[in-house]
Design a protein around this motif. Structure first.
Motif, short mmCIF file in Angstrom:
data_model
loop_
_atom_site.label_atom_id
_atom_site.label_comp_id
_atom_site.label_asym_id
_atom_site.label_seq_id
_atom_site.Cartn_x
_atom_site.Cartn_y
_atom_site.Cartn_z
N ALA A 33 0.80 -1.25 -0.13
CA ALA A 33 -0.04 0.04 0.14
C ALA A 33 0.89 1.14 -0.13
O ALA A 33 0.55 2.08 -0.58
CB ALA A 33 -0.98 0.09 1.12
N ALA A 36 2.18 1.80 -3.53
CA ALA A 36 1.17 2.14 -4.45
C ALA A 36 1.02 3.70 -4.06
O ALA A 36 0.71 4.54 -5.09
CB ALA A 36 -0.12 1.63 -4.06
N ILE A 47 -6.58 3.85 -1.88
CA ILE A 47 -5.76 2.75 -1.29
C ILE A 47 -5.97 2.69 0.11
O ILE A 47 -5.89 1.92 0.91
CB ILE A 47 -4.19 3.39 -1.62
N THR A 50 -9.11 0.93 1.36
CA THR A 50 -8.90 -0.54 1.08
C THR A 50 -7.97 -1.34 1.90
O THR A 50 -8.15 -2.24 2.45
CB THR A 50 -8.48 -0.69 -0.41
#
Length: 76
Positions: A33, A36, A47, A50
């Motif tokens: 994460a 990302a 992100i 999630t």
């Protein structure tokens, strides 16, 4: 070894095994994460949400192991 000793070992293994796998998964998930978010900062909100949801689901696995350990200890 008595049956109460075996139940105690089973409870300890239940907690140990149900803690190790989610801990590794949570570490890997958080790492991916952060990668990302570093690549696409504009998607950080999606992100992050999630990530929080997936962390909660992984933590539930640990809680199930703790529940099984409590149930085993109650049999002693």
């Amino acid at each position: 070894m008595t049956s109460s000793g075996l139940i105690a070992i089973a409870a300890a293994l239940s907690i140990a095994l149900s803690t190790i796998a989610p801990a590794i998964g949570q570490g890997m998930t958080a790492s991916k994460a952060m990668d990302a978010i570093a690549r696409q900062p504009e998607a950080a909100g999606d992100i992050r949400s999630t990530l929080i949801l997936s962390m909660g689901l992984m933590e539930a696995l640990t809680i199930y192991g703790l529940l099984i350990a409590f149930m085993l200890v109650a049999k002693i």
